[in-house]
Design an enzyme around this catalytic site. Structure first.
Site, PDB file in Angstrom:
ATOM      1  N   ASP A  46      65.903  47.111  74.768  1.00  0.00           N
ATOM      2  CA  ASP A  46      67.308  46.573  74.190  1.00  0.00           C
ATOM      3  C   ASP A  46      68.243  47.739  73.012  1.00  0.00           C
ATOM      4  OD1 ASP A  46      69.485  44.330  73.653  1.00  0.00           O
ATOM      5  OD2 ASP A  46      68.476  44.179  71.258  1.00  0.00           O
ATOM      6  N   LYS A  87      62.557  37.439  73.479  1.00  0.00           N
ATOM      7  CA  LYS A  87      63.680  38.048  73.076  1.00  0.00           C
ATOM      8  C   LYS A  87      63.600  38.215  71.868  1.00  0.00           C
ATOM      9  CE  LYS A  87      67.508  38.612  74.987  1.00  0.00           C
ATOM     10  NZ  LYS A  87      68.866  38.554  75.357  1.00  0.00           N
ATOM     11  N   LYS A 119      75.421  35.826  81.100  1.00  0.00           N
ATOM     12  CA  LYS A 119      76.161  35.518  80.390  1.00  0.00           C
ATOM     13  C   LYS A 119      77.128  35.115  81.760  1.00  0.00           C
ATOM     14  CE  LYS A 119      74.886  39.119  77.193  1.00  0.00           C
ATOM     15  NZ  LYS A 119      75.064  40.021  76.565  1.00  0.00           N
ATOM     16  N   GLU A 175      61.527  41.856  75.187  1.00  0.00           N
ATOM     17  CA  GLU A 175      61.648  42.575  74.758  1.00  0.00           C
ATOM     18  C   GLU A 175      61.745  43.754  73.509  1.00  0.00           C
ATOM     19  OE1 GLU A 175      66.637  41.143  73.836  1.00  0.00           O
ATOM     20  OE2 GLU A 175      66.005  42.171  71.931  1.00  0.00           O
ATOM     21  N   ARG A 182      96.145  26.853  95.516  1.00  0.00           N
ATOM     22  CA  ARG A 182      95.951  27.557  93.958  1.00  0.00           C
ATOM     23  C   ARG A 182      94.229  27.219  93.815  1.00  0.00           C
ATOM     24  NH1 ARG A 182      96.255  31.359  91.581  1.00  0.00           N
ATOM     25  NH2 ARG A 182      98.477  31.340  92.192  1.00  0.00           N
TER      26      ARG A 182
END
Length: 278
Positions: free
Chosen positions: A217, A163, A131, A195, A96
């Site tokens: 963006d 950002k 992410k 950004e 597993r």
């Protein structure tokens, strides 16, 4: 193999095996020997064979493990990805954990390949993001490469990306320029990216010295095309924001250099693989 990856493998084995595999210890004879094959129940791209092999060898160094299809290669339903032989108890104990790693990483590689194929024939790179599953970043970003994608920054330490939230705290152009100069002086190998959510910001950022690339963006494809014309090759342009398999080709056609897709890692489905024992 990096120590962080090895530690992750050890943690996964400890999580699953704990004080011992009671099913195998009590229901499988100690001297039983078997062969095993990891078989694909659906097509995809291979990634994670080294990790799966390490799981088998950590459970039992005497197990014989063979990689049949190398990482980065396509496979069809019914393909044998790996083989292993030795103690039946050991094979079942490792099953597993080895599959969890392999299924997840094959899923990321396969998802990435779909996006890479979708942008053809445009000369644009498909980038991953931060992410990722906590602790799995190196593995998942390696899987992205196996699928034909390109790694963006590995973390907060190797690439400066200013950002929207950074700009909310400090958007003054003079302050931004001073920060860029300071970063360039103290960490010359770190790339600088800003950004931009509007074409006005694109124009403003073009006045700054020392910027390597801009992130467009959540712009429309019309805005992205205008940004490409405005920049005119002076900086690399990355498009980002909710891009899907249905929309990525239109984004690629705007002329941007790269498209980042969080879904390569955060939404990849584990592939259906199984271990068959003989």
């Amino acid at each position: 193999m990096e120590s962080t990856v090895f530690a992750l493998i050890r943690a996964a084995i400890t999580e699953d095996v704990g004080s011992g595999d009671v099913t195998s210890l009590y229901f499988i004879p100690e001297n039983s020997r078997s062969r095993a094959e990891i078989v694909a129940r659906e097509p995809g791209i291979v990634s994670g064979t080294e990790i799966a092999a390490t799981v088998f060898h950590e459970i039992d160094p005497a197990l014989e493990v063979e990689v049949c299809i190398p990482d980065g290669s396509p496979f069809e339903r019914g393909s044998i990805l790996m083989k292993a032989a030795g103690s039946t108890r050991s094979l079942l104990t490792a099953e597993r954990t080895a599959l969890n790693f392999l299924q997840r990483l094959c899923g990321v590689a396969t998802q990435t390949k779909r996006y890479v194929e979708a942008v053809k024939p445009h000369p644009v790179q498909v980038w991953d993001t931060r992410k990722t599953t906590p602790g799995w970043r190196l593995l998942e970003k390696t899987a992205v490469k196996h699928g034909g994608g390109t790694n963006h920054r590995m973390g907060l330490y190797d690439h400066a990306m200013v950002k929207d939230n950074h700009l909310a705290a400090n958007s003054d152009l003079k302050s931004l320029q001073a920060a860029i100069h300071k970063l360039r002086a103290e960490r010359p190998g770190v790339r600088v990216q800003l950004e931009a959510a509007t074409l006005q910001q694109v124009g403003d950022f073009l006045t700054l010295d020392g910027v390597d690339m801009l992130l467009l963006d959540n712009m429309t494809t019309d805005q992205q095309s205008e940004a490409v014309k405005l920049v005119n090759g002076r900086l690399w342009l990355e498009a980002s924001g909710g891009i899907t398999l249905d929309t990525i080709k239109d984004v690629a056609a705007t002329g941007v250099n790269a498209i980042s897709v969080g879904a390569l890692t955060h939404s990849a489905r584990a592939l259906d693989l199984a271990l068959d024992l003989f």
